[in-house]
Design a protein around this motif. Structure first.
Motif, short mmCIF file in Angstrom:
data_model
loop_
_atom_site.label_atom_id
_atom_site.label_comp_id
_atom_site.label_asym_id
_atom_site.label_seq_id
_atom_site.Cartn_x
_atom_site.Cartn_y
_atom_site.Cartn_z
N VAL A 145 0.84 -1.20 0.00
CA VAL A 145 0.00 0.00 0.00
C VAL A 145 0.88 1.25 0.00
O VAL A 145 0.64 2.19 -0.76
CB VAL A 145 -0.95 0.00 1.22
N VAL A 146 1.91 1.25 0.83
CA VAL A 146 2.81 2.40 0.92
C VAL A 146 3.55 2.62 -0.40
O VAL A 146 3.75 3.75 -0.84
CB VAL A 146 3.79 2.23 2.10
N GLN A 147 3.95 1.53 -1.07
CA GLN A 147 4.62 1.64 -2.37
C GLN A 147 3.71 2.31 -3.39
O GLN A 147 4.12 3.21 -4.13
CB GLN A 147 5.04 0.27 -2.89
N TYR A 148 2.46 1.89 -3.46
CA TYR A 148 1.50 2.49 -4.39
C TYR A 148 1.19 3.93 -4.01
O TYR A 148 1.02 4.78 -4.87
CB TYR A 148 0.21 1.67 -4.45
N ALA A 149 1.12 4.21 -2.71
CA ALA A 149 0.84 5.58 -2.26
C ALA A 149 1.95 6.52 -2.72
O ALA A 149 1.68 7.68 -3.08
CB ALA A 149 0.72 5.62 -0.74
N GLY A 150 3.18 6.04 -2.74
CA GLY A 150 4.29 6.83 -3.22
C GLY A 150 4.19 7.17 -4.69
O GLY A 150 4.78 8.13 -5.18
N LYS A 151 3.40 6.39 -5.42
CA LYS A 151 3.19 6.63 -6.86
C LYS A 151 1.94 7.46 -7.12
O LYS A 151 1.57 7.66 -8.27
CB LYS A 151 3.06 5.29 -7.59
N GLY A 152 1.27 7.92 -6.06
CA GLY A 152 0.11 8.78 -6.22
C GLY A 152 -1.24 8.08 -6.19
O GLY A 152 -2.27 8.69 -6.48
N TYR A 153 -1.27 6.82 -5.83
CA TYR A 153 -2.54 6.09 -5.75
C TYR A 153 -3.32 6.53 -4.52
O TYR A 153 -2.75 6.94 -3.52
CB TYR A 153 -2.28 4.59 -5.67
N MET A 154 -4.64 6.42 -4.60
CA MET A 154 -5.50 6.69 -3.44
C MET A 154 -5.64 5.40 -2.64
O MET A 154 -5.55 4.30 -3.19
CB MET A 154 -6.87 7.17 -3.91
N ILE A 155 -5.89 5.54 -1.35
CA ILE A 155 -5.97 4.39 -0.45
C ILE A 155 -7.39 4.30 0.11
O ILE A 155 -7.97 5.30 0.51
CB ILE A 155 -4.98 4.55 0.71
N ARG A 156 -7.95 3.10 0.14
CA ARG A 156 -9.26 2.90 0.76
C ARG A 156 -9.07 2.92 2.27
O ARG A 156 -8.33 2.11 2.82
CB ARG A 156 -9.90 1.59 0.31
N MET A 157 -9.72 3.89 2.93
CA MET A 157 -9.56 4.09 4.37
C MET A 157 -10.91 4.23 5.04
O MET A 157 -11.90 4.56 4.39
CB MET A 157 -8.72 5.34 4.63
N GLN A 158 -10.93 4.01 6.36
CA GLN A 158 -12.15 4.21 7.14
C GLN A 158 -11.81 4.67 8.53
O GLN A 158 -10.70 4.49 9.01
CB GLN A 158 -12.99 2.94 7.18
N SER A 159 -12.81 5.29 9.18
CA SER A 159 -12.64 5.78 10.55
C SER A 159 -13.17 4.75 11.53
O SER A 159 -13.78 3.76 11.15
CB SER A 159 -13.40 7.09 10.72
N GLU A 160 -12.94 5.03 12.80
CA GLU A 160 -13.57 4.24 13.85
C GLU A 160 -15.06 4.59 13.86
O GLU A 160 -15.47 5.61 13.31
CB GLU A 160 -12.94 4.59 15.21
N ILE A 161 -15.86 3.80 14.52
CA ILE A 161 -17.29 4.10 14.63
C ILE A 161 -17.46 5.29 15.55
O ILE A 161 -16.89 5.34 16.64
CB ILE A 161 -18.07 2.88 15.15
N MET A 162 -18.22 6.31 15.08
CA MET A 162 -18.45 7.53 15.85
C MET A 162 -19.94 7.66 16.15
O MET A 162 -20.77 7.12 15.44
CB MET A 162 -18.00 8.75 15.05
N ASP A 163 -20.25 8.43 17.17
CA ASP A 163 -21.64 8.72 17.51
C ASP A 163 -21.97 10.13 17.01
O ASP A 163 -21.49 11.11 17.57
CB ASP A 163 -21.85 8.62 19.02
N LEU A 164 -22.73 10.22 15.92
CA LEU A 164 -23.13 11.50 15.35
C LEU A 164 -24.65 11.62 15.40
O LEU A 164 -25.35 10.81 14.80
CB LEU A 164 -22.66 11.63 13.89
N ASP A 165 -25.14 12.62 16.13
CA ASP A 165 -26.58 12.84 16.27
C ASP A 165 -27.31 11.59 16.76
O ASP A 165 -28.40 11.27 16.30
CB ASP A 165 -27.19 13.30 14.94
#
Length: 92
Positions: free
Chosen positions: A53-73
């Motif tokens: 993933v880091v190798q591809y990121a160095g070439k400008g690729y986007m990474i699929r990411m997510q956050s922890e579960i949050m309590d919104l409203d």
């Protein structure tokens, strides 16, 4: 050995409220995912390890990411998607 790939992000909600989130790369269907093009399954490149993933990121690729579960409203929400590799933090 790389333990995590993370990024700080600020999510803007429809009501204008800004919510700071910490995103991290995650496995989707058993593999990490990077993409160079649009948010389409055909444009995704599977990676078995975070080092790839880091190798591809160095070439400008986007990474699929997510956050922890949050309590919104009073609802449990998670922010996820493809994010640019600018400002990523590699945790060893």
């Amino acid at each position: 050995m790389i333990k995590a790939v993370e990024k700080d992000h600020e999510c803007v909600r429809r009501n204008g409220q800004r919510v700071p989130v910490r995103l991290s790369a995650y496995k989707k269907d058993g593999v990490y995912v990077v993409s160079k093009g649009p948010n389409l399954k055909s444009a995704e490149v599977p990676c078995k390890t975070l080092a790839e993933v880091v190798q591809y990121a160095g070439k400008g690729y986007m990474i699929r990411m997510q956050s922890e579960i949050m309590d919104l409203d009073g609802k449990r929400r998670r922010i996820n998607g493809l994010y640019s590799s600018d400002g990523i933090e590699v945790i060893s």
